[in-house]
Design an enzyme around this catalytic site. Structure first.
Site, mmCIF file in Angstrom:
data_model
loop_
_atom_site.group_PDB
_atom_site.id
_atom_site.type_symbol
_atom_site.label_atom_id
_atom_site.label_comp_id
_atom_site.label_asym_id
_atom_site.label_seq_id
_atom_site.Cartn_x
_atom_site.Cartn_y
_atom_site.Cartn_z
ATOM 1 N N CYS A 148 -28.934 -23.067 -67.194
ATOM 2 C CA CYS A 148 -27.519 -23.158 -67.538
ATOM 3 C C CYS A 148 -26.699 -22.201 -66.692
ATOM 4 C CB CYS A 148 -27.313 -22.855 -69.027
ATOM 5 S SG CYS A 148 -25.601 -22.996 -69.569
ATOM 6 N N HIS A 192 -27.052 -32.523 -72.118
ATOM 7 C CA HIS A 192 -26.866 -31.082 -71.963
ATOM 8 C C HIS A 192 -25.375 -30.741 -72.046
ATOM 9 C CE1 HIS A 192 -28.095 -27.116 -70.017
ATOM 10 N NE2 HIS A 192 -26.765 -27.093 -69.915
ATOM 11 N N GLU A 193 -24.542 -31.502 -71.332
ATOM 12 C CA GLU A 193 -23.110 -31.200 -71.311
ATOM 13 C C GLU A 193 -22.424 -31.587 -72.618
ATOM 14 O OE1 GLU A 193 -22.396 -29.252 -69.071
ATOM 15 O OE2 GLU A 193 -24.157 -29.675 -67.836
ATOM 16 N N HIS A 196 -22.958 -28.841 -74.931
ATOM 17 C CA HIS A 196 -21.992 -27.770 -74.673
ATOM 18 C C HIS A 196 -20.673 -28.054 -75.381
ATOM 19 C CE1 HIS A 196 -23.619 -24.730 -72.071
ATOM 20 N NE2 HIS A 196 -23.979 -25.575 -71.122
#
Length: 237
Positions: A148, A192-193, A196
């Site tokens: 990250c 993953h994003e 976030h």
């Protein structure tokens, strides 16, 4: 979601566009027309007024990226309800930061913006800028090593288990609504994003010895791990 329907931009797992003649397009159109589920945080029609300084390097964040422990990184971002053109300065900044930091994906809260926008470096497979991205479904399972840009810490890269295929709905920078069927690398980057944007750091998805190892490394570096409680997938095999 607002914006004109762009049904031919849906993609298969390999990144190819689904033709409008495909028998699944009626189902795709129905999904695109379905209103988005309310977000955990309120929506906003205003673009972000301030961003993390583009040249700032602080803590474990790479250049221009918010480091873990910063509140904006650990809370759900807001859906954007205004004209997407207003987000151009933000998305241009995000693309520039992604390139400078040497990553493959970046969420808006990683540059300090509390708004649901992501960018990625696999634009040959799906639109490289996505607004209000949401995960509709997932299937399968596979493991891959992740890191990250907000956690530039030796020993923090780890093998994360995630669904292999996902269906994502979003807006493009032109305001078109899209469905993206993604597999493998693209699916991993989008998940993953999107994590976030939901206030979840990838380390929270870790389990077993990988979780123990990475959390110990973060604690040894003086990071507040309480803001990153373990949040493994409930259906993980």
């Amino acid at each position: 979601m607002s914006g004109a329907l762009l049904d031919h931009r849906a993609t298969c797992a390999c990144g190819r566009r689904i033709a409008t003649a495909n028998r699944r397009i009626a189902h795709a159109r129905a999904l695109l027309a379905t209103p988005s589920a309310p977000g955990v945080a309120a929506a906003t029609s205003e673009p972000p007024a301030e961003l993390w300084p583009a040249d700032r390097v602080e803590g474990v964040g790479r250049i221009g990226c918010v480091p873990v422990g910063t509140p904006v990184l650990h809370a759900p971002t807001r859906h954007f309800s205004g004209p997407v053109d207003l987000l151009r300065p933000l998305t241009e900044r995000m693309v520039t930061t992604l390139g400078r930091a040497g990553g493959i994906g970046l969420a808006a809260n990683q540059v300090g913006a509390d708004v649901r926008v992501l960018v990625h470096g696999l634009a040959d497979r799906a639109p490289g800028v996505l607004v209000n991205a949401e995960l509709l479904s997932s299937e399968g399972w596979y493991h891959h090593r992740e890191g990250c840009l907000s956690l530039n810490l030796p020993g923090s890269r780890a093998v994360v288990g995630r669904p292999r295929k996902v269906l994502v709905r979003a807006l493009t920078p032109t305001g078109h609504r899209v469905l993206i069927q993604a597999g493998d690398d693209l699916a991993r980057v989008l998940q993953h994003e999107i994590d976030h944007l939901d206030g979840i750091e990838y380390v929270q998805r870790l389990t077993g010895s990988e979780a123990d190892r990475v959390y110990k490394a973060m604690e040894a570096a003086g990071l507040d791990v309480d803001v990153m409680p373990p949040t493994p997938y409930s259906a993980a095999p």
